[in-house]
Design a protein around this motif. Structure first.
Motif, short mmCIF file in Angstrom:
data_model
loop_
_atom_site.label_atom_id
_atom_site.label_comp_id
_atom_site.label_asym_id
_atom_site.label_seq_id
_atom_site.Cartn_x
_atom_site.Cartn_y
_atom_site.Cartn_z
N ASN A 164 0.63 -1.27 0.03
CA ASN A 164 -0.01 -0.13 0.05
C ASN A 164 0.83 1.31 -0.01
O ASN A 164 0.26 2.15 0.75
CB ASN A 164 -0.93 0.05 1.19
CG ASN A 164 -2.03 -1.02 1.17
OD1 ASN A 164 -2.76 -0.83 0.21
ND2 ASN A 164 -1.86 -1.97 2.06
N GLU A 165 2.03 1.29 -0.75
CA GLU A 165 2.65 2.71 -0.64
C GLU A 165 1.89 3.64 -1.54
O GLU A 165 2.14 4.69 -1.13
CB GLU A 165 4.21 2.29 -1.08
CG GLU A 165 5.12 1.69 -0.50
CD GLU A 165 5.28 0.20 -0.93
OE1 GLU A 165 4.12 -0.27 -1.45
OE2 GLU A 165 6.16 -0.38 -0.39
N LEU A 166 1.58 3.24 -2.69
CA LEU A 166 1.07 4.36 -3.67
C LEU A 166 -0.51 4.57 -3.29
O LEU A 166 -1.14 3.93 -2.72
CB LEU A 166 1.07 3.73 -5.02
CG LEU A 166 2.67 3.48 -5.54
CD1 LEU A 166 2.74 2.98 -6.89
CD2 LEU A 166 3.41 4.99 -5.63
N GLY A 167 -0.84 5.79 -3.75
CA GLY A 167 -2.23 6.08 -3.80
C GLY A 167 -2.31 7.45 -4.60
O GLY A 167 -1.50 8.05 -5.13
N PRO B 59 -4.06 1.22 5.90
CA PRO B 59 -2.73 1.98 5.40
C PRO B 59 -2.65 3.40 5.20
O PRO B 59 -3.79 4.08 5.02
CB PRO B 59 -2.62 1.42 4.02
CG PRO B 59 -3.84 0.59 3.57
CD PRO B 59 -4.69 0.44 4.81
N GLU B 60 -1.56 3.96 5.61
CA GLU B 60 -1.51 5.44 5.68
C GLU B 60 -2.00 5.93 4.06
O GLU B 60 -2.58 7.12 4.42
CB GLU B 60 -0.08 5.90 5.59
CG GLU B 60 0.47 5.65 7.18
CD GLU B 60 1.94 5.52 7.21
OE1 GLU B 60 2.63 5.10 6.32
OE2 GLU B 60 2.36 5.78 8.35
N SER B 61 -1.46 5.40 3.32
CA SER B 61 -1.80 6.03 1.85
C SER B 61 -3.42 6.06 1.71
O SER B 61 -3.96 7.04 0.96
CB SER B 61 -1.23 5.40 0.92
OG SER B 61 -1.69 3.94 0.72
N GLU B 62 -4.01 5.24 2.19
CA GLU B 62 -5.84 5.28 1.94
C GLU B 62 -6.32 6.34 2.71
O GLU B 62 -7.14 7.04 2.44
CB GLU B 62 -6.22 4.07 2.37
CG GLU B 62 -5.99 2.89 1.18
CD GLU B 62 -6.41 1.51 1.41
OE1 GLU B 62 -7.18 1.36 2.40
OE2 GLU B 62 -6.30 0.64 0.63
N GLU B 65 -5.39 9.47 1.08
CA GLU B 65 -5.97 9.72 -0.08
C GLU B 65 -7.50 10.50 0.29
O GLU B 65 -7.84 11.46 -0.42
CB GLU B 65 -6.52 8.33 -0.58
CG GLU B 65 -5.42 8.03 -1.78
CD GLU B 65 -5.68 6.54 -2.26
OE1 GLU B 65 -5.33 6.29 -3.39
OE2 GLU B 65 -6.73 5.63 -1.77
#
Lengths: 517, 160
Positions: A164-167, B59-62, B65
């Motif tokens: 889950n690195e990318l967003g 997750p941090e990215s979510e 977002e």
């Protein structure tokens, strides 16, 4: 089993099949960016539009399940028009920097524009400016302006690596791919995001600006970085190899390969290769043609074997093909009666390691094939026996079928110090090594070919035998282990044994398969 | 990464409750971010996202977002009072933009920035849903409707 008609072709599909999968099964072309067979359906690119008989509106093929008796087409005018418009929207903010873009030549936008687009752009407003040359980590560089937000890379880190690195951050035309708080994208599968990126937004730090893809040839091979044996294409030109990319094989690697495996091309290139046979010892080397050297050293070994085969030892790494091993065992074990055969295990601690996806701790392509042959020829020796024998000065000759890929042999120098205590060392390896050049024993170095330069069969961790064809030649003077053993056994090498070079090597190299430049 | 931010006990309990309230854990992100913003002086810091990610097991990215998608979350520090002046159609027709400019001038602050004394952040926003009483502004959580420039300045002067 639902039956459907796709562009006039009648096919039967499994229940639950989406229209786009049915298109692939029927062998029909369909435009798409965001859909990837190994990822979930996002339905964001809106390019895979199809017309279904009896439905007033066009549907996206990736998220519509085939129902019985559906009649589907993507050849009708409304579909073509919708795809053209879709392309136009995708390219609104896309910079036209193809001449300096690394993806040019293998770009989804270029290909699909030529196939489905070819409209006159009607966008008069200035393009949205976004961030360029964003360092995403040790392997990937991002250019946000080129990104069409298909979200394939985001879904990859979410679903495949689960890291889950990318967003996708911000919204509307300000949306950009990124990582949380500029954390690096540093999982062992990050290069795959570059492969699945349909545009030049994600580019590889290792490959960018080094070669134009249309000057590269590709050869199907396997990755020799570990015992998984992922199927790959190796890209090369007359200067050497430049990169590897995974090829789909559901039995082995699916669609992916790991970042460590991407490095396998590096040990095939000239700067790190042993390019000629060498004989002598520390600071005093004579360069000789590999074949002549193999014959000489073979004669010496045969003479030594006549006075006692127990004074000869053979050390083998798991880096060669089954054919190489067969020849080696045939000569040493059957022909000379050598019993001292040892398996050099480079990383005994994590030999059984596995990261849960593809990467295995056994960094050799063919340990399984070697072990099978050790069993077949009844070899039951232990490494410690070899150490004892060397320390007791029981050996006069040691032949080492050394590593192709030196970087996965952290114990190389330690082991060489051990071998150096034997008076005569025969070192067979593809790579050059300062440590080998520093040996004080009478040493013969014979250059070997790498996996991309020879035909062979490799047995992966699961026992699956994969046949690999020769792709290119980088060191013409090198021998395969099989050839070297033939020469050592006193036979002449039948040059007809070597496969003929592929056709393109005889023609002008600069003529691309797509036509003359 | 050790996070320096932590929600109060009630705050953490609230987030846990929200997590169980919806079918999908992701649905709790917005209420959780609101809570964080309330307890973190009006903005959501990267540390607090990391904290939430541990707390909510997402997750941090979510979380990031969601945070960066919606404009009602502040990703930069704000003043003690966050003044949001509506500049959407009804308010604009009734002088909303001029009101925003006047307030910025009066309290010597640029649009979206914190005033020198740390009291105010004044930002122009889109519709807040009080079109019938335009022009309007939202000070922290309170709607101030039917404003004139003088009335607005008076309201803000009283805020310390």
């Amino acid at each position: 089993m639902p039956k459907c008609t796709i562009n006039g072709k009648s096919i039967e599909v499994k229940p639950g099949t989406t229209i786009i999968q049915a298109f692939k099964e029927a062998g029909e072309e369909i435009a798409h960016y965001c859909w990837h067979p190994a990822l979930s359906v996002a339905g964001v690119c809106r390019l895979c539009m199809v017309q279904i008989e009896g439905q007033p509106k066009l549907q996206i093929a990736c998220n519509t399940v085939v129902a019985d008796n559906m009649v589907i087409t993507n050849k009708s005018e409304p579909v073509k028009d919708a795809v053209r418009w879709g392309m136009d929207f995708h390219l609104i903010n896309h910079p036209l920097d193809c001449p300096i873009c690394d993806q040019a030549g293998e770009c989804g936008l270029q290909e699909q524009y030529m196939r489905y687009g070819q409209y006159d752009p009607e966008m008069a407003e200035p393009k949205q400016k976004k961030h360029k040359v964003i360092d995403l980590g040790p392997t990937v560089v991002l250019d946000s302006e080129r990104c069409i937000l298909c979200s394939r890379c985001v879904r990859f880190t979410e679903e495949v690596t689960k890291t889950n690195e990318l967003g996708i951050f911000n919204r509307g035309d300000r949306s950009e791919i990124g990582t949380f708080h500029n954390k690096p994208l540093n999982n062992n599968y990050s290069y795959n995001t570059i492969d699945i990126c349909p545009v030049g937004a994600l580019t590889s730090k290792d490959f960018r600006f080094r070669q134009r893809v249309w000057y590269l040839k590709e050869a199907r091979s396997i990755c020799t970085g570990c015992s998984t044996g992922c199927n790959v294409n190796v890209y090369f030109n007359e200067e050497g190899t430049w990169r590897v990319k995974p090829v789909q094989n559901d039995k082995v690697n699916g669609y992916w390969m790991c970042d460590k495996g991407r490095d396998v091309y590096k040990f095939t290139n000239l700067p790190v290769r042993l390019t000629s046979g060498k004989t002598g010892s520390k600071d005093n080397w004579n360069l000789l043609e590999a074949g002549a050297l193999a014959k000489d050293v073979g004669a010496t070994i045969r003479a030594a074997a006549r006075s006692g085969a127990d004074k000869i030892a053979l050390v083998i790494t798991g880096q060669y093909s089954n054919e190489d091993y067969d020849a080696l065992f045939q000569f040493f074990s059957v022909g000379l009666g050598v019993q001292n055969i040892y398996h050099w295990i480079n990383n005994p601690e994590d030999m059984n390691g596995f990261d849960g996806l593809l990467f295995r701790g056994d960094r050799n392509p063919n340990t399984k094939g070697l072990v099978a042959r050790l069993e077949k020829y009844g070899v039951k020796t232990k490494w410690l026996d070899l150490e004892d024998k060397i320390k007791a000065h029981d050996l006069t000759h040691i032949v080492i079928a050394g590593p192709e890929n030196h970087s996965v042999f952290p114990d190389l120098e330690t082991k060489l110090r051990l071998f150096d205590q034997v008076p005569n060392v025969v070192w067979l390896s593809a790579g050059k090594s300062v440590a080998v050049d520093g040996l004080t024993a009478v040493t013969t170095q014979i250059p070997m070919k790498t996996f991309i330069e020879k035909d062979g069969t490799y047995t992966n961790y699961a026992g699956l035998e994969q046949k690999v064809k020769r792709g290119t030649t980088i060191v013409a003077g090198a021998l395969t282990l099989e050839e070297a053993v033939h020469l050592m056994s006193g036979e002449e090498l039948d040059m007809n044994m070597r496969p003929l070079p592929p056709k393109y090597l005889k023609t002008n190299f600069l003529v691309h398969k797509g036509g003359p430049l | 990464m050790t996070s320096t931010f932590q929600l109060s006990e009630e705050g953490a309990a609230f987030v846990k409750r929200e997590l169980n309230r919806y079918e999908d854990r992701h649905s709790a992100i917005i209420p959780a971010l609101y809570r964080v913003q309330k307890e973190n002086n009006g903005w959501v810091s990267p540390e607090s996202v990391t904290y939430l990610s541990h707390l909510m097991d997402l997750p941090e990215s979510e979380i990031e977002e969601v945070l960066r998608f919606y404009t009602m979350f502040n990703t930069k520090p704000v003043g003690r009072h966050h003044v949001q002046v509506c500049c959407n159609i009804s308010c604009a027709m009734n002088g909303g933009r001029e009101l925003a400019d006047r307030l910025c001038q009066e309290f010597d602050v640029h649009d979206g920035e914190i005033s020198g004394d740390g009291r105010f952040t004044i930002s122009r926003v889109e519709c807040l849903g009080a079109c019938d009483k335009a022009p309007m502004m939202q000070v922290n959580d309170t709607f101030c409707e039917g404003l004139t420039e003088e009335k607005a300045i008076e309201i803000l002067r009283e805020m310390k």
